[in-house]
Scaffold this motif. Structure first.
Motif, mmCIF file in Angstrom:
data_model
loop_
_atom_site.group_PDB
_atom_site.id
_atom_site.type_symbol
_atom_site.label_atom_id
_atom_site.label_comp_id
_atom_site.label_asym_id
_atom_site.label_seq_id
_atom_site.Cartn_x
_atom_site.Cartn_y
_atom_site.Cartn_z
ATOM 1 N N ASP A 25 -13.926 -2.482 -2.183
ATOM 2 C CA ASP A 25 -13.964 -1.503 -1.961
ATOM 3 C C ASP A 25 -15.287 -0.715 -2.639
ATOM 4 O O ASP A 25 -16.697 -0.448 -1.767
ATOM 5 N N THR A 51 -2.838 -6.464 -7.552
ATOM 6 C CA THR A 51 -3.627 -5.740 -6.281
ATOM 7 C C THR A 51 -4.258 -5.057 -6.034
ATOM 8 O O THR A 51 -5.941 -4.324 -5.273
ATOM 9 N N ARG A 52 -3.692 -3.525 -6.105
ATOM 10 C CA ARG A 52 -4.789 -1.855 -5.934
ATOM 11 C C ARG A 52 -5.638 -2.227 -6.707
ATOM 12 O O ARG A 52 -6.713 -1.421 -6.518
ATOM 13 N N ARG A 74 -8.562 -4.028 -4.776
ATOM 14 C CA ARG A 74 -8.871 -3.968 -3.478
ATOM 15 C C ARG A 74 -9.688 -2.583 -3.903
ATOM 16 O O ARG A 74 -11.370 -2.404 -3.111
ATOM 17 N N ASP A 113 0.826 -1.486 0.189
ATOM 18 C CA ASP A 113 0.134 0.121 0.316
ATOM 19 C C ASP A 113 1.039 1.683 -0.187
ATOM 20 O O ASP A 113 1.746 1.337 0.466
#
Length: 120
Positions: free
Chosen positions: A110, A102-103, A106, A10
């Protein structure tokens, strides 16, 4: 080592680690640096603490955070074995691709609950 890799995936947490590189900082000073809520910064600090990358200490009413480089050393030592290989640049490209994937996943995950709230 997986916890460490996930923690540093992150960008906010990586920036916090950079901030702590020169010494201890109170949580409030860390939070001031970001345009996200203080509770969000607290969650990032908790992830870093649980992964062993930072330590915290309560001093009066302030919580001070400091870098705990031991876990980063483990990761650096593991990565060093690839630095000597001819495919090292390709490995870094693959790591960057994985971080971006991955980001993206996510963000999609979200955003899904918010989209459902807007349609309800």
């Amino acid at each position: 080592m997986d916890e460490v890799a996930q923690a540093i995936a992150d960008p906010v947490r990586r920036e916090i680690l950079v901030m702590l590189r020169d010494g201890r900082l109170p949580a409030g000073r860390i939070a001031e640096r970001f345009q996200i809520s203080r509770p969000a910064v607290s969650r990032h600090l908790r992830v870093l603490r649980e992964s062993g990358l930072v330590r915290d200490e309560l001093v009066g009413r302030r919580r001070l955070y400091e870098l705990d480089p031991g876990r980063l050393t483990e990761l650096a030592d593991w990565l060093a074995q690839f630095a000597r290989s001819p495919g090292w640049p390709n490995l870094l490209d693959a790591l960057e691709t994985e971080v971006h994937r991955t980001r993206r996943e996510r963000r999609i995950r979200d955003a899904a609950p918010r989209a459902e709230e807007n349609t309800a």
